[in-house]
Design an enzyme around this catalytic site. Structure first.
Site, PDB file in Angstrom:
ATOM      1  N   ASP A   3     -33.058  12.767  18.881  1.00 20.52           N
ATOM      2  CA  ASP A   3     -32.327  14.026  19.116  1.00 20.52           C
ATOM      3  C   ASP A   3     -32.746  15.069  18.073  1.00 20.52           C
ATOM      4  O   ASP A   3     -31.917  15.814  17.529  1.00 20.52           O
ATOM      5  CB  ASP A   3     -30.807  13.824  19.104  1.00 20.52           C
ATOM      6  CG  ASP A   3     -30.069  15.020  19.730  1.00 20.52           C
ATOM      7  OD1 ASP A   3     -30.736  15.973  20.170  1.00 20.52           O
ATOM      8  OD2 ASP A   3     -28.831  14.987  19.769  1.00 20.52           O
ATOM      9  N   ASN A   8     -23.963  17.269  17.642  1.00 24.79           N
ATOM     10  CA  ASN A   8     -23.281  16.953  18.902  1.00 24.79           C
ATOM     11  C   ASN A   8     -24.004  15.797  19.569  1.00 24.79           C
ATOM     12  O   ASN A   8     -25.167  15.954  19.920  1.00 24.79           O
ATOM     13  CB  ASN A   8     -23.309  18.210  19.792  1.00 24.79           C
ATOM     14  CG  ASN A   8     -22.734  17.955  21.161  1.00 24.79           C
ATOM     15  OD1 ASN A   8     -22.389  16.838  21.520  1.00 24.79           O
ATOM     16  ND2 ASN A   8     -22.638  19.012  21.961  1.00 24.79           N
TER      17      ASN A   8
HETATM   18  O1  DOR Z   1     -26.672  18.423  18.140  1.00 25.07           O
HETATM   19  C1  DOR Z   1     -27.189  18.709  19.199  1.00 25.07           C
HETATM   20  N1  DOR Z   1     -28.165  19.640  19.277  1.00 25.07           N
HETATM   21  N2  DOR Z   1     -26.786  18.085  20.304  1.00 25.07           N
HETATM   22  C2  DOR Z   1     -27.189  18.459  21.531  1.00 25.07           C
HETATM   23  O2  DOR Z   1     -26.754  17.882  22.479  1.00 25.07           O
HETATM   24  C3  DOR Z   1     -28.119  19.601  21.695  1.00 25.07           C
HETATM   25  C4  DOR Z   1     -28.914  19.818  20.471  1.00 25.07           C
HETATM   26  C5  DOR Z   1     -29.627  21.130  20.457  1.00 25.07           C
HETATM   27  O3  DOR Z   1     -30.247  21.503  21.456  1.00 25.07           O
HETATM   28  O4  DOR Z   1     -29.610  21.805  19.411  1.00 25.07           O
HETATM   29 ZN    ZN Z   2     -27.166  15.969  23.677  1.00 24.48          ZN
END
Ligand code: DOR
Ligand code: ZN
Length: 437
Positions: A311, A284
């Protein structure tokens, strides 16, 4: 103790340096940098260690604006020790920790706990990011003065978007009084309800509900207007669409104070990678299409997307080895970041200096962090990179507790050979194949 990094290609965008030179470290700081700066220092000299860096890049330790360290509360996925060790293995000496922990980091107490734990047990520097709203519920603002005072360098509801325009406007106004950047995860949840991956031909083939680009784009457009009208510092997390890149370029042209990051996976993978219902590619925002990837690369190359952030989102095996619809979003990123991005350099798409800038001085500037340069007097946070070394991604060898990478088994070129944090070597590359021999 003096450490001499001899004759590496020193790339330090913050001081405009890209030349074969020496870096001399003493008492945890950069003492001297330049051609011949090491003088006749030799291995065997008293209290001096010499590291021959021929053919290597010597760069400032990387700064990651977007790391999920999962502590407190989700230590089965990652904790401050494993997460900072993973960071060091990726060349990162500073990481900013997202607040979607359990409980959410929306108070001084949690920030202080994280800072204390990172100081005592972390191997690299950790700067917490506090929540924008209490519990990341999108309604009441947090006490941003307290958060900043306790050590937060920004605020974000990452994982969730601040969708309510009135709340976002108040957040920008409030954060501005403390000069805190507001980091938005741009996703209109009304447009992504039930979505599993990018909306397009692949989603149709797989029979998965799609996630349209416009769910990101219109939040970015609105936020840029709010940022312009409030004069606040706005930072866009993980840009994933061609639309976001175009909107940012236009806003920068009008002199709006924005910064933005893009992840290694959005720069290197498309939605095709999800074929076969690969949950490692469920993330995400979702992986998009070739046109988006090309636009993101161009925007990184021209500085529209000033920062790369990982990320890094570790999850337990059980949260990924399941039906696609049940799998959690996210992939680990710290330990594969550099090798993936060097492909863009080799392909001539991004200049080496721009890439190093996006990993060092640009993120430091975006959040006002004192890091990301090898200027004389700076803390000796340094990564030594062998751009030509070929290795194979093997998640079992990750320092991270997370094994959720879509790059498992991939042959990649370019590795972080050593990482120094405040002059202390916190990571040294060991080739698994050589160990086996
Ligand atoms: O892929 C994602 N994982 N996008 C996010 O915004 C949050 C993150 C997570 O905390 O696992
Ligand atoms: Zn995010």
């Amino acid at each position: 103790m003096r450490i001499v990094l001899r004759e590496g290609r020193v790339i330090d965008p913050a001081s405009g340096r890209d030349e074969v030179a020496d870096v001399v470290i003493e008492d945890g700081r950069v003492l001297r940098v330049g051609v011949g700066a090491a003088g006749d220092a030799r291995e065997g000299d008293r209290d001096t260690r010499v590291v021959a860096c021929n053919g290597r890049w010597v760069v400032p330790g990387f700064v990651d604006l977007h790391t999920h360290l999962r502590e407190p509360g989700l230590e089965y996925k990652e904790d401050i020790v494993s997460g900072t060790r993973a960071a060091a293995a990726g060349g990162f000496t500073t990481v900013c920790a997202m607040p979607n922990t359990k409980p959410v980091n929306d108070t001084r107490a949690i920030t202080e706990m994280m800072v204390a734990k990172a100081r005592s047990h972390g191997v690299v520097r950790v700067h917490p990011i506090g929540a924008i709203t209490r519990g990341q519920l999108g309604r009441e603002l947090t006490e941003m003065a307290d958060l900043k005072d306790a050590g937060c360098v920004a605020v974000s509801d990452d994982g969730r978007c601040v969708t309510d325009a009135a709340v976002m406007r108040r957040a920008l106004e409030y954060a501005r009084t403390f000069d805190l950047p507001v980091v938005q995860h741009a996703e209109d949840h009304a447009l992504t309800a039930g979505a599993q991956m990018h909306e397009g031909a692949v989603a149709t083939r797989l029979g998965l509900k799609g996630w349209p680009r416009v769910a990101e784009d219109h939040i970015v457009a609105r936020d840029l207007m709010l940022a312009a009208s409030t004069g606040a510092r706005y930072h866009l997390a993980h840009a994933s669409t061609a639309g976001s890149a175009a909107l940012l370029r236009e806003a920068r042209g009008r002199g709006i104070r924005v910064s933005a990051e893009v992840t290694p996976h959005h720069l290197t993978l498309t939605d095709e990678a999800v074929m076969g219902y690969r949950t490692a590619c469920k993330v995400n925002p979702p992986l998009r299409e070739r046109g988006d990837v090309d636009a993101l690369i161009d925007a990184l190359a021209d500085g529209t997307l000033d920062c790369v952030a990982t990320d890094h989102a570790p999850h337990a095996a059980i949260e990924k080895d399941c039906e696609f619809s049940e799998a959690l979003h996210g992939m680990v990123g710290l330990e594969t970041c550099l090798a993936l991005l060097l492909d863009l350099v080799r392909a001539g798409r991004v200049a080496p200096g721009r890439l190093v800038d996006a990993l060092t001085s640009a993120p430091a500037r975006a959040f006002g962090i004192d890091a990301g340069t090898l200027r004389e007097g700076a803390r000796a946070d340094v990564a030594i990179i062998d751009p030509d070394r070929v290795w194979t991604v093997d998640a079992r060898r990750f320092r991270s507790k997370g094994r959720n990478t879509p790059f498992e088994g991939r042959r990649v070129t370019g590795c972080v050979e050593r990482t120094f944090a405040s002059g202390v070597e916190v990571y040294t590359f060991v080739d698994a194949a050589e160990v086996a021999r």
